[in-house]
Enzyme design. Structure first.
Site, PDB file in Angstrom:
ATOM      1  N   GLY A  31       0.810  -1.219   0.000  1.00 52.87           N
ATOM      2  CA  GLY A  31       0.000   0.000   0.000  1.00 52.87           C
ATOM      3  C   GLY A  31       0.837   1.259   0.000  1.00 52.87           C
ATOM      4  N   HIS A  37       4.319   2.040  -8.061  1.00 54.85           N
ATOM      5  CA  HIS A  37       3.420   0.872  -8.021  1.00 54.85           C
ATOM      6  C   HIS A  37       2.529   0.851  -9.263  1.00 54.85           C
ATOM      7  CE1 HIS A  37       4.025   1.553  -3.564  1.00 54.85           C
ATOM      8  NE2 HIS A  37       4.321   0.278  -3.664  1.00 54.85           N
ATOM      9  N   GLY A 147       9.176  -4.280  -8.270  1.00 61.09           N
ATOM     10  CA  GLY A 147      10.001  -3.138  -8.680  1.00 61.09           C
ATOM     11  C   GLY A 147      11.471  -3.390  -8.387  1.00 61.09           C
ATOM     12  N   ASP A 150      13.791  -2.599  -5.037  1.00 63.31           N
ATOM     13  CA  ASP A 150      14.154  -3.654  -4.077  1.00 63.31           C
ATOM     14  C   ASP A 150      14.874  -4.752  -4.860  1.00 63.31           C
ATOM     15  OD1 ASP A 150      12.835  -2.672  -1.571  1.00 63.31           O
ATOM     16  OD2 ASP A 150      11.130  -2.651  -2.935  1.00 63.31           O
ATOM     17  N   GLN A 153      15.523  -8.087  -3.214  1.00 70.52           N
ATOM     18  CA  GLN A 153      14.260  -8.793  -2.941  1.00 70.52           C
ATOM     19  C   GLN A 153      13.842  -9.653  -4.141  1.00 70.52           C
ATOM     20  OE1 GLN A 153      10.585  -7.248  -0.779  1.00 70.52           O
ATOM     21  NE2 GLN A 153      10.034  -6.741  -2.865  1.00 70.52           N
ATOM     22  N   SER A 185       9.252   5.978  -3.367  1.00 65.62           N
ATOM     23  CA  SER A 185       9.162   5.041  -2.255  1.00 65.62           C
ATOM     24  C   SER A 185       8.048   5.499  -1.327  1.00 65.62           C
ATOM     25  CB  SER A 185      10.480   5.031  -1.481  1.00 65.62           C
ATOM     26  OG  SER A 185      10.293   4.440  -0.212  1.00 65.62           O
ATOM     27  N   ARG A 187       8.162   5.366   1.692  1.00 66.72           N
ATOM     28  CA  ARG A 187       8.786   5.984   2.872  1.00 66.72           C
ATOM     29  C   ARG A 187       9.128   7.459   2.648  1.00 66.72           C
ATOM     30  NH1 ARG A 187      10.831   0.600   3.522  1.00 66.72           N
ATOM     31  NH2 ARG A 187      10.354  -0.130   5.622  1.00 66.72           N
TER      32      ARG A 187
HETATM   33  O1  PAF Z   1       8.166  -4.833  -1.808  1.00 70.41           O
HETATM   34  C1  PAF Z   1       7.189  -4.829  -1.036  1.00 70.41           C
HETATM   35  O2  PAF Z   1       6.386  -3.900  -0.997  1.00 70.41           O
HETATM   36  C2  PAF Z   1       6.974  -6.015  -0.104  1.00 70.41           C
HETATM   37  O3  PAF Z   1       8.181  -6.526   0.338  1.00 70.41           O
HETATM   38  C3  PAF Z   1       6.117  -7.126  -0.741  1.00 70.41           C
HETATM   39  C4  PAF Z   1       6.812  -7.757  -1.928  1.00 70.41           C
HETATM   40  C5  PAF Z   1       4.766  -6.559  -1.147  1.00 70.41           C
HETATM   41  C6  PAF Z   1       5.860  -8.232   0.295  1.00 70.41           C
HETATM   42  O4  PAF Z   1       5.206  -7.743   1.420  1.00 70.41           O
END
Ligand code: PAF
Length: 281
Positions: A31, A37, A147, A150, A153, A185, A187
């Site tokens: 969110g 996003h 994205g 990250d 990730q 971001s 944040r």
């Molecule tokens: O990148 C993110 O926003 C989170 O790590 C994700 C992939 C939605 C998992 O909670």
């Protein structure tokens, strides 16, 4: 757009898409949505016939309680953006819906998770693997979109997909930046006006590092230049800057150690932790 809050309903809705022969794209989010996003949603809409976006602030991936508590939550605005972007389903579960029992699974994520964010945020990647594997199991998407901000990730999620044997494509999407270069971001809203003014220095320093490396300087000197440049900016402190093999995430000591190299950085701007990266080659 349908807003779905339970796993049963989500499974039923996705089953209908599949009966209709539609390909399904999943965009997992926490969110506080922004244009970054929405660029994932646009790509999913382009590639797939039905798009599901999950909005869930996943507690198991926060190793810092304060970060979890202060993480921005903007459900109404998120739904308006998703509706406008043409999303079919927004899945917005509660914590007890996602975790009716505590998730005790530990994933063997291997070397990709043992560097950078791994040691800095113990348990973080295991929590990401937990929630993303649950979402993949619920939606069984053809493609899932993440994205490149990250960067590590994505490598961790690819590893989780390999371990769990999910049959889907992970689509990595380019970082979306503000006009001044700051990576978008959720944040960023926590930055004070003064911090927001200096935050673009992160990407400026990364680009400077890329030019410096292209001019023939070593990995060590490039790391020092980027780190010192950012540390000289008010409010900023580099937590780490690593130059890594872009596939394995392992730090490189010499440019010849990788076919593709990326520079991954985490910077505290005041108490806001910002991450960014740049592809060297
Ligand atoms: O990148 C993110 O926003 C989170 O790590 C994700 C992939 C939605 C998992 O909670």
């Amino acid at each position: 757009m349908e807003i779905i809050r339970t796993v049963d309903e989500l499974r039923q809705r996705v089953a209908k898409f599949k009966e209709q022969g539609k390909t399904v794209g999943l965009v997992p989010t926490m969110g506080a949505l922004h244009a970054g996003h929405i660029s994932l949603v646009d790509k999913a809409r382009h590639d797939c016939q039905a798009v599901v976006v999950s909005v869930f602030v996943n507690p198991t991936q926060f190793n810092n309680q304060n970060d979890l508590l202060t993480y921005p939550r903007t459900e109404e605005a998120d739904c308006a953006l998703l509706e406008k972007a043409g999303v079919d389903v927004a899945f917005i579960p509660s914590v007890s819906e996602m975790y009716p029992q505590p998730d005790t699974r530990t994933f063997d994520l291997g070397p990709v998770a043992e560097v950078m964010e791994g040691p800095m945020r113990p348990g973080h990647f295991n929590g990401v693997a937990q929630v993303v594997s649950k979402l993949f199991d619920m939606v069984r998407p053809n493609r899932a979109y993440f994205g490149e901000k990250d960067f590590q990730q994505i490598a961790v999620i690819r590893r989780m997909v390999e371990i769990e044997g999910f049959d889907l494509e992970i689509v990595a999407c380019p970082i979306k930046r503000h006009d001044d270069g700051l990576a978008m971001s959720s944040r960023n809203v926590r930055l004070t006006p003064e911090q927001r003014r200096v935050a673009p220095e992160i990407y400026k320093a990364l680009r400077l590092g890329k030019e410096f490396a292209a001019a023939g300087h070593s990995v060590a000197d490039t790391k020092a230049l980027v780190t010192d440049t950012i540390n000289s900016v008010p409010y900023m402190e580099v937590e780490y800057f690593e130059i890594v093999n872009a596939e394995t995430m392992q730090p490189v000591a010499d440019w010849a150690d990788a076919n593709h190299a990326a520079g991954c950085i985490t910077v505290y701007c005041g108490d806001v932790r910002l991450i960014d990266n740049i592809i060297f080659f």
